[in-house]
Design a protein around this motif. Structure first.
Motif, PDB file in Angstrom:
ATOM      1  N   ALA A   1      -4.573  -2.740  -2.328  1.00 37.21           N
ATOM      2  CA  ALA A   1      -4.487  -4.167  -2.013  1.00 37.21           C
ATOM      3  C   ALA A   1      -3.091  -4.533  -1.507  1.00 37.21           C
ATOM      4  CB  ALA A   1      -4.843  -4.986  -3.249  1.00 37.21           C
ATOM      5  N   ARG A   2      -2.067  -4.013  -2.162  1.00 36.59           N
ATOM      6  CA  ARG A   2      -0.705  -4.307  -1.698  1.00 36.59           C
ATOM      7  C   ARG A   2      -0.467  -3.739  -0.307  1.00 36.59           C
ATOM      8  NH1 ARG A   2       2.282  -2.547  -7.304  1.00 36.59           N
ATOM      9  NH2 ARG A   2       2.020  -4.522  -8.452  1.00 36.59           N
ATOM     10  N   ASN A   3      -0.919  -2.514  -0.081  1.00 33.04           N
ATOM     11  CA  ASN A   3      -0.731  -1.912   1.245  1.00 33.04           C
ATOM     12  C   ASN A   3      -1.464  -2.701   2.329  1.00 33.04           C
ATOM     13  OD1 ASN A   3       0.813   0.090   0.077  1.00 33.04           O
ATOM     14  ND2 ASN A   3      -0.850   1.583  -0.010  1.00 33.04           N
ATOM     15  N   THR A   4      -2.657  -3.199   2.007  1.00 35.83           N
ATOM     16  CA  THR A   4      -3.402  -4.013   2.967  1.00 35.83           C
ATOM     17  C   THR A   4      -2.640  -5.291   3.290  1.00 35.83           C
ATOM     18  OG1 THR A   4      -5.530  -3.144   2.223  1.00 35.83           O
ATOM     19  CG2 THR A   4      -5.558  -5.277   3.346  1.00 35.83           C
ATOM     20  N   GLY A   5      -2.126  -5.957   2.252  1.00 39.00           N
ATOM     21  CA  GLY A   5      -1.350  -7.169   2.484  1.00 39.00           C
ATOM     22  C   GLY A   5      -0.114  -6.907   3.320  1.00 39.00           C
ATOM     23  N   ALA A   6       0.578  -5.790   3.046  1.00 41.57           N
ATOM     24  CA  ALA A   6       1.777  -5.452   3.813  1.00 41.57           C
ATOM     25  C   ALA A   6       1.437  -5.186   5.274  1.00 41.57           C
ATOM     26  CB  ALA A   6       2.462  -4.240   3.187  1.00 41.57           C
ATOM     27  N   ARG A   7       0.306  -4.500   5.493  1.00 41.48           N
ATOM     28  CA  ARG A   7      -0.087  -4.161   6.867  1.00 41.48           C
ATOM     29  C   ARG A   7      -0.430  -5.418   7.670  1.00 41.48           C
ATOM     30  NH1 ARG A   7      -3.478  -0.731   5.453  1.00 41.48           N
ATOM     31  NH2 ARG A   7      -5.333  -2.045   5.516  1.00 41.48           N
ATOM     32  N   GLU A   8      -0.996  -6.424   7.020  1.00 41.42           N
ATOM     33  CA  GLU A   8      -1.396  -7.654   7.715  1.00 41.42           C
ATOM     34  C   GLU A   8      -0.263  -8.674   7.811  1.00 41.42           C
ATOM     35  OE1 GLU A   8      -4.292  -8.222   9.168  1.00 41.42           O
ATOM     36  OE2 GLU A   8      -5.000  -6.217   8.623  1.00 41.42           O
ATOM     37  N   SER A   9       0.860  -8.410   7.158  1.00 43.23           N
ATOM     38  CA  SER A   9       1.962  -9.372   7.143  1.00 43.23           C
ATOM     39  C   SER A   9       2.872  -9.145   8.344  1.00 43.23           C
ATOM     40  CB  SER A   9       2.767  -9.236   5.853  1.00 43.23           C
ATOM     41  OG  SER A   9       3.445  -7.983   5.820  1.00 43.23           O
ATOM     42  N   SER A  10       3.800 -10.074   8.538  1.00 45.85           N
ATOM     43  CA  SER A  10       4.693  -9.973   9.695  1.00 45.85           C
ATOM     44  C   SER A  10       6.156 -10.206   9.342  1.00 45.85           C
ATOM     45  CB  SER A  10       4.263 -10.986  10.766  1.00 45.85           C
ATOM     46  OG  SER A  10       4.204 -12.298  10.217  1.00 45.85           O
TER      47      SER A  10
ATOM     48  N   ARG B   1      10.943  -4.169   5.173  1.00 38.61           N
ATOM     49  CA  ARG B   1       9.728  -3.624   5.770  1.00 38.61           C
ATOM     50  C   ARG B   1       9.922  -2.183   6.248  1.00 38.61           C
ATOM     51  NH1 ARG B   1       4.963  -5.119   7.864  1.00 38.61           N
ATOM     52  NH2 ARG B   1       5.336  -7.304   7.358  1.00 38.61           N
ATOM     53  N   GLU B   2      11.009  -1.924   6.937  1.00 34.52           N
ATOM     54  CA  GLU B   2      11.190  -0.580   7.485  1.00 34.52           C
ATOM     55  C   GLU B   2      11.300   0.465   6.378  1.00 34.52           C
ATOM     56  OE1 GLU B   2      15.167   0.189   9.213  1.00 34.52           O
ATOM     57  OE2 GLU B   2      15.520  -1.944   8.864  1.00 34.52           O
ATOM     58  N   THR B   3      11.904   0.093   5.250  1.00 33.30           N
ATOM     59  CA  THR B   3      11.990   1.026   4.116  1.00 33.30           C
ATOM     60  C   THR B   3      10.616   1.276   3.526  1.00 33.30           C
ATOM     61  OG1 THR B   3      14.214   0.229   3.595  1.00 33.30           O
ATOM     62  CG2 THR B   3      13.048   1.434   1.874  1.00 33.30           C
ATOM     63  N   PHE B   4       9.864   0.210   3.296  1.00 36.05           N
ATOM     64  CA  PHE B   4       8.527   0.340   2.709  1.00 36.05           C
ATOM     65  C   PHE B   4       7.622   1.194   3.589  1.00 36.05           C
ATOM     66  CE2 PHE B   4       4.177  -1.243   2.067  1.00 36.05           C
ATOM     67  CZ  PHE B   4       4.043  -1.059   0.696  1.00 36.05           C
ATOM     68  N   GLU B   5       7.647   0.948   4.887  1.00 37.62           N
ATOM     69  CA  GLU B   5       6.778   1.710   5.792  1.00 37.62           C
ATOM     70  C   GLU B   5       7.215   3.162   5.913  1.00 37.62           C
ATOM     71  OE1 GLU B   5       6.842  -0.555   9.384  1.00 37.62           O
ATOM     72  OE2 GLU B   5       5.300  -1.979   8.700  1.00 37.62           O
ATOM     73  N   SER B   6       8.516   3.419   5.853  1.00 43.14           N
ATOM     74  CA  SER B   6       8.989   4.802   5.942  1.00 43.14           C
ATOM     75  C   SER B   6       8.552   5.626   4.737  1.00 43.14           C
ATOM     76  CB  SER B   6      10.515   4.826   6.063  1.00 43.14           C
ATOM     77  OG  SER B   6      11.125   4.406   4.847  1.00 43.14           O
ATOM     78  N   LEU B   7       8.354   4.976   3.599  1.00 41.76           N
ATOM     79  CA  LEU B   7       7.896   5.678   2.397  1.00 41.76           C
ATOM     80  C   LEU B   7       6.383   5.820   2.351  1.00 41.76           C
ATOM     81  CD1 LEU B   7      10.233   3.997  -0.256  1.00 41.76           C
ATOM     82  CD2 LEU B   7      10.461   6.284   0.709  1.00 41.76           C
TER      83      LEU B   7
ATOM     84  N   ARG C   1      10.221   8.099  -5.004  1.00 35.11           N
ATOM     85  CA  ARG C   1      10.257   8.495  -3.597  1.00 35.11           C
ATOM     86  C   ARG C   1      11.427   7.846  -2.866  1.00 35.11           C
ATOM     87  NH1 ARG C   1       5.271   6.786  -1.026  1.00 35.11           N
ATOM     88  NH2 ARG C   1       4.475   5.825  -2.925  1.00 35.11           N
ATOM     89  N   LEU C   2      11.735   6.603  -3.214  1.00 38.81           N
ATOM     90  CA  LEU C   2      12.888   5.937  -2.614  1.00 38.81           C
ATOM     91  C   LEU C   2      14.182   6.646  -3.002  1.00 38.81           C
ATOM     92  CD1 LEU C   2      14.097   3.497  -1.069  1.00 38.81           C
ATOM     93  CD2 LEU C   2      14.205   2.316  -3.278  1.00 38.81           C
ATOM     94  N   ALA C   3      14.304   7.038  -4.271  1.00 40.71           N
ATOM     95  CA  ALA C   3      15.512   7.731  -4.718  1.00 40.71           C
ATOM     96  C   ALA C   3      15.667   9.068  -4.005  1.00 40.71           C
ATOM     97  CB  ALA C   3      15.468   7.934  -6.231  1.00 40.71           C
ATOM     98  N   ARG C   4      14.569   9.797  -3.840  1.00 43.65           N
ATOM     99  CA  ARG C   4      14.648  11.086  -3.159  1.00 43.65           C
ATOM    100  C   ARG C   4      14.984  10.914  -1.680  1.00 43.65           C
ATOM    101  NH1 ARG C   4       9.425  13.954  -6.113  1.00 43.65           N
ATOM    102  NH2 ARG C   4      10.551  14.585  -8.007  1.00 43.65           N
ATOM    103  N   ALA C   5      14.649   9.762  -1.115  1.00 42.74           N
ATOM    104  CA  ALA C   5      15.007   9.477   0.280  1.00 42.74           C
ATOM    105  C   ALA C   5      16.399   8.873   0.386  1.00 42.74           C
ATOM    106  CB  ALA C   5      13.978   8.537   0.893  1.00 42.74           C
ATOM    107  N   ARG C   6      17.143   8.886  -0.737  1.00 43.05           N
ATOM    108  CA  ARG C   6      18.508   8.349  -0.813  1.00 43.05           C
ATOM    109  C   ARG C   6      18.550   6.859  -0.482  1.00 43.05           C
ATOM    110  NH1 ARG C   6      22.069  12.118  -1.878  1.00 43.05           N
ATOM    111  NH2 ARG C   6      21.554  14.312  -1.495  1.00 43.05           N
ATOM    112  N   GLY C   7      17.518   6.145  -0.934  1.00 41.75           N
ATOM    113  CA  GLY C   7      17.482   4.704  -0.762  1.00 41.75           C
ATOM    114  C   GLY C   7      18.227   3.987  -1.871  1.00 41.75           C
ATOM    115  N   THR C   8      18.375   2.684  -1.715  1.00 43.16           N
ATOM    116  CA  THR C   8      19.159   1.878  -2.647  1.00 43.16           C
ATOM    117  C   THR C   8      18.346   0.685  -3.123  1.00 43.16           C
ATOM    118  OG1 THR C   8      21.227   2.501  -1.566  1.00 43.16           O
ATOM    119  CG2 THR C   8      21.262   0.516  -2.922  1.00 43.16           C
TER     120      THR C   8
END
Length: 725
Positions: A473-482, A576-582, A606-613
């Motif tokens: 459900a969250r992924n669907t909402g993110a995909r339809e958002s802008s 958005r770009e961080t969320f989509e990259s993961l 997954r964010l930590a392994r991608a060296r995210g903050t």
């Protein structure tokens, strides 16, 4: 000040007005530190007159009465339950620290294995000269200086791990009390009675609870400890030795004789014989100090041995307390106050006078969070003057470009709450919002007519996602958002005014930030289930802003089990770009799947392994509606266990080499999990039974996690083949 240094709470305990000048000097020296303390708590041990005087004199200090048994241990435990710092530092009321005292203590915590750090105590003699009664090689430390609460011959002279710390100059990570419990109130000084060993017993328990941890002695962290004339008498030496022996006997019953007496045996074999030979040599050379030194050694050692023997014969045992607040059962009033119009006292609603035992108070300075405190309710009144926070000038709101924020609210069985969550988001006062409600449990393919009407009437979008699972459900909402930023808010969470501004400010200030988490407080604490959930799994873990990245979290000995430090995934905002990259949330995890939970921790890993903050901001405050029913809470705790085990297994399957990291940290993680149990009266058998049941539910859930992950994978494969949406 090193930016990596943890926030600190300095605790001073006082019991008599005879030491008023000492307390004033101690507080003045704390204020003058090269590294300022985050807060200072002065605990008054059952002396209302001293409490009133101190509260009137020290406006910048939180002055509170001892809520426990009379004595130093009860006073320290009171402070632990109120303290907000990550490191809690204890200073005696008759000790004055050097200017870099706190800086030297905090330097020891740069090693994540260190759970406690202590320093040296140098005596301040009544006439400026060492007392001839206590033997010493020269002007330095002596073998019996522990009798007057100071560093003694035989202790390390360089930084080194030790068994225990000295009570007048010691500090602990908050985690230490979660692992080992609080100071036992069967030990410790009561008034002028010279008992002790409460810090020794706690340090031994800490090492037993966490064998890989380090208790560090740093002699460069120095306090000056005043020695009064009454401590330089033969009578005091006898009483002090007797009290030490009694205390050691109790400690040995609690933690075992080997652990309790290991340091003392070395002291008797190595230090005391050297002192006897030196003082005997002085006596043979005709020096009168030699006779006094010999007698002092024999008096103290003899009295200690007799006290130990008496304690062993008594058969008495210690009661060990765990490290969570006492006010667990009974409703807790929830309130918010602003320091710019905060009254001295808060009256709870008239219909509930006598109903509440405590109040959880959020303290704000306009748009900024200052503190969250738990205060007693007496006769329907909360004393807000106990908070002890001044009134600073309001900080100007920062100017930054406010981007479009897309708010995704998934809902299944609590659709009325989802509408409430939408209303709260709209009332938050942010100018650029896009709200999407994703119905994950529609009555048909076209959705729920009532929910659609209510959502669209508020100006939000209504989406239908028939595939079960909050992650889908969250992924669907993110995909339809802008929006440039995507805020995921669960249906049972309502954000408060200023929430989106506080979150967007963090993204604007640091372009490396991929995710911002927020402070989530309970909307209500009326039932036992709500109160127990807040104690066990509450989200309001700190009022200090934190910037967390992979290296920061990997320093935690529990990584990746420590990813919960990032905050609740049920109220997060992602770039958005961080969320989509993961790749978004994993559909195998989360509510609505057999794995039940764990999707937020998995995304953080997954964010930590991608060296995210990630930045956690306490200034974005939301309210969470806890489960009010006992059976629902039990099911929720079981779900947490299932989700945690499933998340860890999935993390290992993605990166098999990580299995060694997970397995190595499981024992300590389980110890921390088991230790987070609220304190209850010993007579409340029903309450203890409920707590044990909750822990069993969580552990049983962990056992079924791998099987649940397998079922989730099969269902996901079926959905993919059938092409359902």
């Amino acid at each position: 000040m090193n930016p990596a240094d943890p926030a600190t709470t300095v605790v001073i305990c006082a019991y008599t007005e005879r030491r008023w000048d000492d307390v004033v000097a101690a507080l003045a020296s704390v204020r003058a530190q090269t590294v300022p303390a985050g807060e200072v708590i002065l605990v008054i041990d059952h002396n209302p007159g001293l409490e009133e005087r101190a509260a009137a004199e020290f406006g910048d200090v939180l002055v509170v009465p001892n809520a426990g048994r009379r004595g130093l241990s009860g006073a320290r435990n009171t402070a632990i339950e109120l303290a907000k710092g990550e490191v809690i530092v204890f200073l005696d009321d008759d000790a004055v620290p050097e200017q870099d005292w706190l800086e030297q203590l905090l330097a020891g915590y740069r090693d994540p294995r260190v759970l406690a750090v202590g320093g040296a105590a140098r005596p301040v003699w009544p006439d400026g000269r060492r007392a001839p009664l206590l033997p010493a090689r020269g002007a330095g430390t002596g073998e019996l200086d522990w009798v007057v609460g100071c560093t003694y011959t035989g202790q390390p002279v360089t930084e080194t791990p030790v068994r225990n710390l000295m009570g007048c100059n010691m500090s602990f990570r908050r985690e230490a009390f979660q692992l080992a419990g609080l100071f036992t109130e069967d030990l410790g000084r009561v008034g002028r009675t010279p008992l002790g060993c409460e810090e020794t017993e706690l340090c031994i328990r800490l090492r037993q609870a966490s064998p890989g941890s380090v208790i560090l002695f740093r002699p460069s962290s120095v306090v000056r400890h005043r020695v009064t004339p009454d401590r330089l008498t033969w009578g005091y030496l006898r009483r002090r030795g007797w009290g030490e022996g009694l205390s050691k006997a109790l400690v040995s019953r609690s933690v075992g004789a080997d652990a309790a007496l290991a340091t003392e045996r070395d002291y008797l074999r190595r230090v005391i014989p050297a002192a006897v030979l030196r003082e005997l040599s002085r006596l043979l050379r005709g020096q009168r100090t030699g006779l006094a030194g010999l007698l002092a050694v024999f008096v103290v050692v003899g009295a200690t041995a007799l006290g130990y023997a008496r304690g062993k014969l008594s058969g008495r045992r210690l009661q060990i307390r765990v490290s969570t607040p006492k006010l667990v059962h009974g409703p807790i009033h929830v309130a918010t106050v602003d320091i710019h119009n905060m009254p001295a006292r808060l009256q709870v609603p008239a219909r509930t006078v006598g109903h509440y035992r405590a109040a959880q108070v959020l303290v704000r300075d306009g748009a900024r969070t200052l503190d969250v405190v738990l205060l007693p309710v007496r006769r329907g009144v909360v004393r807000l003057d106990l908070i002890g926070i001044g009134t600073p000038a309001p900080a100007p709101a920062p100017e930054f470009e406010r981007p479009l924020v897309s708010v995704v609210i998934p809902t299944a069985n609590r659709k009325a709450q989802a509408v409430t969550s939408v209303r709260a988001a709209l009332a938050a006062g942010y100018p650029h919002l896009e709200i999407l409600v994703v119905d994950n449990f529609p009555p048909g393919p076209n959705g729920d007519d009532w929910l659609r009407e209510e959502v669209e009437k508020l100006g939000a979008r209504y989406l239908v996602e028939t595939r079960k699972g909050v992650s889908v459900a969250r992924n669907t909402g993110a995909r339809e958002s802008s929006g440039e930023l995507i805020a995921f808010i669960d249906e049972n969470i309502s954000v408060e005014p200023g929430w989106f501004d506080a979150v967007a400010e963090e993204f604007a200030a640091d372009h490396e930030v991929g995710c911002v988490t927020a402070m989530v407080l309970p909307a209500s604490l009326e039932t036992d289930a709500e109160v127990l959930f807040e104690r066990l799994k509450g989200y309001s873990h700190t009022v200090r802003r934190q910037r967390l990245d992979r290296e920061t979290v990997r320093e935690d000995p529990l990584y990746p089990l420590s990813m919960a430090r990032y905050g609740p995934g049920s109220c997060t905002t992602w770039r958005r770009e961080t969320f989509e990259s993961l790749g978004g949330f994993d559909p195998l995890l989360g509510a609505g799947t057999p794995a039940v939970a764990g999707e937020d921790l998995d995304l953080f890993v997954r964010l930590a392994r991608a060296r995210g903050t990630v930045v956690y901001t306490p200034h974005a405050v939301a309210r969470h509606t806890h489960r009010a029913d006992w059976l629902e809470l039990r099911e929720q705790m079981r779900g947490y266990g299932v989700g945690l085990a499933a998340m860890l297994l999935l993390s290992v399957l993605r990166r098999p080499i990580g299995v060694f990291s997970v397995v190595r940290r499981i024992p300590r993680g389980m110890a921390r999990l088991a230790s987070r149990t609220p304190e209850l009266p010993l007579s409340d058998r029903a309450a203890r039974s409920r707590l044990r049941q909750l822990r069993r539910d969580e552990r049983y859930g962990m056992l079924s996690g791998p099987l649940a992950l397998g079922r989730a994978w099969k269902r996901h494969r079926f959905d993919a083949r059938s092409g359902s949406r």
